[in-house]
Write an enzyme that holds these catalytic residues in place. Structure first.
Site, PDB file in Angstrom:
ATOM      1  N   GLY A   1     -20.666 -29.764  91.655  1.00 44.68           N
ATOM      2  CA  GLY A   1     -19.745 -30.894  91.634  1.00 44.68           C
ATOM      3  C   GLY A   1     -20.503 -32.209  91.570  1.00 44.68           C
ATOM      4  O   GLY A   1     -20.097 -33.151  90.873  1.00 44.68           O
ATOM      5  N   THR A   2     -21.616 -32.261  92.275  1.00 40.69           N
ATOM      6  CA  THR A   2     -22.451 -33.467  92.273  1.00 40.69           C
ATOM      7  C   THR A   2     -22.910 -33.789  90.854  1.00 40.69           C
ATOM      8  O   THR A   2     -22.823 -34.932  90.410  1.00 40.69           O
ATOM      9  CB  THR A   2     -23.655 -33.242  93.207  1.00 40.69           C
TER      10      THR A   2
ATOM     11  N   SER B   1     -15.666 -28.963  92.332  1.00 40.91           N
ATOM     12  CA  SER B   1     -16.783 -28.135  92.785  1.00 40.91           C
ATOM     13  C   SER B   1     -16.248 -26.806  93.302  1.00 40.91           C
ATOM     14  O   SER B   1     -15.421 -26.756  94.206  1.00 40.91           O
ATOM     15  CB  SER B   1     -17.511 -28.892  93.895  1.00 40.91           C
TER      16      SER B   1
ATOM     17  N   CYS C   1     -25.920 -39.757 114.596  1.00 38.45           N
ATOM     18  CA  CYS C   1     -26.954 -38.888 115.154  1.00 38.45           C
ATOM     19  C   CYS C   1     -26.939 -37.504 114.515  1.00 38.45           C
ATOM     20  O   CYS C   1     -27.816 -36.690 114.759  1.00 38.45           O
ATOM     21  CB  CYS C   1     -26.779 -38.768 116.654  1.00 38.45           C
TER      22      CYS C   1
END
Lengths: 482, 482
Positions: A69-70, A194, A322
């Protein structure tokens, strides 16, 4: 061991598995070859393309398969922008697009193009009116996701597509999250998706470019996939991807399953704030993906929370700083102006057991309480935090107050070197040490503070005065309202 | 039904299949996630990287997985060139590189870079001395394949790598064809490969960039694969690719199998010219891939030949122009200066049955004879062609001879609008109609004629005088020697 991160990757759908196995034997040869193994591969590829195109709502010759998909997004954005270069070089995209869109936009900007982000409201939604106002004669492309990957909010794609058509500007829709649930409505020009989001195998993305959309593929090309996606075709994976997408769409259970997951998510949205103090559930409660909900827990370290949930058997993701390699909080939560600390995204896979959701609701309050306790935040929330405030504020060395900082009634909290959620915890402890109308200035070099201190003020109805640069990090000023 | 096109794609290795099935269940989640499914994926990915790196002969942190060998080449070339931009923008590559290298080179050139092709000899081999002579202060990168994908000839990679090191220029080795048979020797800087060439699944390429090699990935990036290959990792395929490569290397049978296939190829190299008249076996007979042999048959239409071989059960490929979508013959055969018509590449997969090779040697002469007969070329070859020459030359309308064409003894053959191998067949028929010392001028607008008429002259010991532009296509002049 419930896996609640379908928005990241869904386990392989049984139909995908079966199709993959079959086509490993039938579809390994080069489909460009003239011999029988090649012809067989070509037939499989053509059939997969037809099935995928039907599910997308486009013609087979408008759709190509990419390795992810990217890569579909990267190719779609660069190809559309290049084809419109003479018209203009301005790219519009929402502030909450997937990182693949943002990365493509950065490359466009680095190459001399311009871009503008479309802001979102507190639910993460773009206003169609803002798109209309932003469309200019030099706009080359608009990128708008169909639904957000972190908070589930649906975007007004159909309305924006109509506006773009009117303005003669192509619209690229990143449909990665919504395509498993149905086609994207409206007259969009380009669409990406994707397969591993719908239970297809990894290694398959879709790029649809509707006829009449100018498109100039960038980078090295070959004769594969209409010159839009170079490299040997991954036919077994493509066949599996198309088969599972068709299975999801054809099955009468899909609509039922969407409704069922929607109810489970509604339950999480209702129960979590009842069960856990100091929680903000984010995203649009109605216009949203059926299976996804996100909330943030004040005074909680996101990584510790994920770790404890994992120990308890639940796999979820988080937009807390984090938990990311960059130590910056999710750009989606930032654009929405909501809390990023203690953030949890729950995305239920197809077939999720209701009992697992109930167990999650049982476990979550204990887990949050345990993490807060380790951070020195007693369980009862705001009042108790206030009661322990003296200790924290006494620690604040007012001698390190930067020049021109808080007024006479001000208190400075030095949170330098401390990571999310500590600066917010220290602010919460200190606020009751100043009189109403007085200020607390938090010194912090943690990127999450920039987002979470204003978000805390909104949640706690305190006044966020603003931010000043400091010798290290920044000074965030909060005025006590009550 | 023997499949003899392993150089294009090999059927899935049993070990790859097994590893793929296992990791479909274990490796579908996002390896960047902190929960157990993600950690499991990360472990699989790390183990696959170690195995692949060991087989390549590099460190695991020097190797990334890409969605294809093609994308590995595109990324490797662009990243290496970009990192050397201040030094220079000159790209050197052999004239016989895989099209993925040529496409990357074209993009480099279109962006203002320069490139130079290293010529090859008639076996398809680059001379290391030519590389040494071509290396200049502005050379950014050298690309040299380990062995040629169409004719099997091995390149002097180790020697060229040493020359490049000495000059401080990185060498990228496309090892797609040779990696199944062993690591690439020498001190190369970058290496690329493709899993479906060794029986791994499609969807996996390798890009190794040795430490100390400057590298600046181009295009949009994300945090995957050290920022060198964006998009969700295809862990099941990567695991299968690494497992099958390791199996090939670890098995004591690999060396034995290479030797066995080498003998089978030697048999083809020896027998085909004995069994089929007017054949040219090309490529280096000794310094070559174990499993690959290529030959060209005079007076044969490559597409018809492939079709007939397919009907007889043999899957092979061809570099003839009539078998490519562009109607231009293979750039490899062109660079070698060898005949492109009637071209057949045989590449034997691991485990090829010797009896299938024998059957191929039985079938091939009949098939070639049948294709030649349909083209009006009697079976016995040169003499017979000469005997029928009258008919063809009488058809040649000398009135259409372009101004300044053949001399007084000349004959003009009009092959305009006729595709390979017809221009060469008509030349062969006409040459005996002119006296020794006289010329035949062939008018042709077929791209293959430019390559095959000189190649025919070499094979037939006739003098190729040269080429002149004509109103349509070109005029190729041949002088009869005997």
């Amino acid at each position: 061991m419930p896996y609640f991160d379908a928005a990241s990757a869904a386990p392989l759908h049984p139909v995908a598995r079966e199709a993959l196995l079959a086509s490993l034997d039938e579809g390994w040869a080069d489909p460009a070859r003239l011999y029988r193994e090649g012809r067989r591969g070509r037939l499989l590829l053509d059939a997969a393309r037809e099935a995928a195109a039907e599910a997308v709502g486009c013609r087979p010759d408008e759709l190509v398969f990419t390795p992810s998909g990217t890569q579909a997004v990267h190719s779609g954005v660069s190809g559309a922008l290049a084809a419109r270069r003479r018209v203009g070089r301005r790219l519009l995209h929402s502030a909450v697009e997937h990182s693949s869109v943002l990365h493509a936009a950065e490359v466009h900007e680095a190459a001399g193009g311009s871009r503008a982000e479309l802001a979102v409201d507190r639910t993460g939604r773009v206003a169609a009116g803002d798109v209309a106002a932003a469309l200019g004669p030099d706009t080359a492309l608009v990128c708008l996701q169909s639904a957000n990957h972190e908070v589930g909010t649906e975007q007004p794609v159909e309305e924006v597509a109509a506006l773009c058509r009117e303005a003669g500007v192509p619209l690229l829709v990143d449909a990665a999250q919504s395509l498993p649930w149905g086609p994207v409505p409206g007259d969009w020009s380009l669409l990406t998706a994707s397969a591993h989001k719908w239970g297809g195998p990894p290694g398959v993305g879709l790029l649809a470019v509707r006829k009449g959309t100018r498109f100039a593929p960038q980078g090295p090309r070959d004769e594969r996939e209409s010159g839009r996606s170079p490299g040997f075709e991954n036919i077994p994976a493509v066949v599996a991807a198309a088969a599972s997408l068709r299975a999801l769409r054809a099955g009468p259970e899909t609509a039922g399953e969407a409704a069922r997951l929607r109810r489970l998510v509604d339950r999480i949205r209702t129960r979590v704030p009842e069960l856990v103090p100091d929680v903000e559930v984010v995203g649009d409660p109605v216009h949203r993906l059926p299976h996804l909900v996100t909330f943030s827990c004040l005074y909680v370290d996101g990584e510790a929370l994920l770790h404890e949930l994992d120990r308890a058997g639940f796999s979820v993701s988080s937009g807390s700083s984090c938990t990311s390699s960059t130590l910056t909080p999710s750009h989606v939560l930032r654009a929405m102006g909501v809390l990023s600390e203690g953030n949890v995204r729950v995305s239920l896979p197809y077939g999720t057991d209701e009992a697992d959701v109930e167990r999650f609701l049982e476990v979550l309050p204990q887990v949050v309480r345990a993490v807060r306790e380790r951070l020195g935040v007693p369980a009862a929330g705001r009042e108790t935090v206030a009661a322990t405030a003296g200790g924290a504020s006494e620690e604040a060395p007012s001698g390190e107050e930067p020049a021109g900082s808080a007024g006479p009634a001000g208190l400075v909290v030095d949170s330098l070197g401390k990571r999310c959620p500590l600066p917010v915890i220290e602010l919460a402890k200190a606020i009751h040490d100043v009189p109403v109308g007085g200020t607390v200035t938090v010194l912090s070099d943690d990127e999450a503070a920039r987002q979470d201190i204003p978000a805390w003020c909104t949640m706690r109805d305190q006044e966020y005065v603003g931010e000043r640069p400091a010798e290290r990090g920044a000074a965030y000023v909060v005025r006590r309202r009550a």
